[in-house]
Design a protein around this motif. Structure first.
Motif, PDB file in Angstrom:
ATOM      1  N   ALA A  85     -33.487 -19.635 -41.761  1.00 54.73           N
ATOM      2  CA  ALA A  85     -32.352 -19.971 -42.632  1.00 54.73           C
ATOM      3  C   ALA A  85     -31.429 -18.766 -42.791  1.00 54.73           C
ATOM      4  CB  ALA A  85     -32.857 -20.453 -43.992  1.00 54.73           C
ATOM      5  N   VAL A  86     -32.010 -17.588 -42.941  1.00 56.08           N
ATOM      6  CA  VAL A  86     -31.198 -16.375 -43.083  1.00 56.08           C
ATOM      7  C   VAL A  86     -30.466 -16.083 -41.777  1.00 56.08           C
ATOM      8  CG1 VAL A  86     -31.295 -13.869 -43.464  1.00 56.08           C
ATOM      9  CG2 VAL A  86     -32.611 -15.411 -44.923  1.00 56.08           C
ATOM     10  N   TYR A  87     -31.136 -16.250 -40.653  1.00 60.04           N
ATOM     11  CA  TYR A  87     -30.479 -16.026 -39.360  1.00 60.04           C
ATOM     12  C   TYR A  87     -29.290 -16.964 -39.198  1.00 60.04           C
ATOM     13  CZ  TYR A  87     -34.803 -13.514 -38.212  1.00 60.04           C
ATOM     14  OH  TYR A  87     -35.863 -12.662 -38.208  1.00 60.04           O
ATOM     15  N   ARG A  88     -29.465 -18.233 -39.568  1.00 62.09           N
ATOM     16  CA  ARG A  88     -28.349 -19.193 -39.481  1.00 62.09           C
ATOM     17  C   ARG A  88     -27.232 -18.797 -40.442  1.00 62.09           C
ATOM     18  NH1 ARG A  88     -32.525 -22.961 -39.402  1.00 62.09           N
ATOM     19  NH2 ARG A  88     -32.094 -23.555 -41.545  1.00 62.09           N
ATOM     20  N   LEU A  89     -27.616 -18.364 -41.638  1.00 61.61           N
ATOM     21  CA  LEU A  89     -26.634 -17.963 -42.640  1.00 61.61           C
ATOM     22  C   LEU A  89     -25.738 -16.850 -42.109  1.00 61.61           C
ATOM     23  CD1 LEU A  89     -25.673 -18.094 -45.654  1.00 61.61           C
ATOM     24  CD2 LEU A  89     -27.372 -16.336 -46.118  1.00 61.61           C
ATOM     25  N   TYR A  90     -26.338 -15.893 -41.400  1.00 67.09           N
ATOM     26  CA  TYR A  90     -25.588 -14.765 -40.863  1.00 67.09           C
ATOM     27  C   TYR A  90     -25.090 -15.000 -39.439  1.00 67.09           C
ATOM     28  CZ  TYR A  90     -26.697 -11.877 -44.855  1.00 67.09           C
ATOM     29  OH  TYR A  90     -26.776 -11.371 -46.124  1.00 67.09           O
ATOM     30  N   GLY A  91     -25.407 -16.142 -38.867  1.00 70.35           N
ATOM     31  CA  GLY A  91     -24.933 -16.447 -37.524  1.00 70.35           C
ATOM     32  C   GLY A  91     -25.548 -15.586 -36.444  1.00 70.35           C
ATOM     33  N   LEU A  92     -26.787 -15.166 -36.621  1.00 73.34           N
ATOM     34  CA  LEU A  92     -27.446 -14.322 -35.628  1.00 73.34           C
ATOM     35  C   LEU A  92     -27.956 -15.159 -34.468  1.00 73.34           C
ATOM     36  CD1 LEU A  92     -29.490 -11.987 -37.975  1.00 73.34           C
ATOM     37  CD2 LEU A  92     -27.368 -11.465 -36.785  1.00 73.34           C
ATOM     38  N   MET A  93     -27.852 -14.610 -33.292  1.00 72.14           N
ATOM     39  CA  MET A  93     -28.333 -15.273 -32.083  1.00 72.14           C
ATOM     40  C   MET A  93     -29.751 -14.774 -31.779  1.00 72.14           C
ATOM     41  SD  MET A  93     -25.685 -17.001 -31.620  1.00 72.14           S
ATOM     42  CE  MET A  93     -25.685 -17.730 -30.025  1.00 72.14           C
TER      43      MET A  93
END
Length: 70
Positions: free
Chosen positions: A55-63
């Motif tokens: 969820a945090v990765y999606r929030l920050y748009g990390l690949m």
């Protein structure tokens, strides 16, 4: 403000949420007398950790490539 190349950090609310859930589940795991149920609880804790991370990765748009480097 973070520099453009600095790694993002998890918002305090996400960190607090993770800590709260893990504490509750760890207490439940510790108090559970059945080792098989303890194993199930431990797996749930791991699954929740992964879900919060995603969820945090999606929030920050990390690949995926950026996540592996961290």
């Amino acid at each position: 403000m973070l520099a453009p190349d600095s790694p993002p950090t998890k918002p305090p609310t996400i960190t607090l949420l993770r800590w709260s859930v893990k504490c509750s589940l760890k207490k439940w795991e510790h108090e559970e007398p059945n080792p098989q149920v303890q194993t199930v609880i431990a797996r749930q804790i791991g699954a929740i950790d992964r879900q919060v991370d995603e969820a945090v990765y999606r929030l920050y748009g990390l690949m995926a490539e950026e996540i592996k480097r961290r």
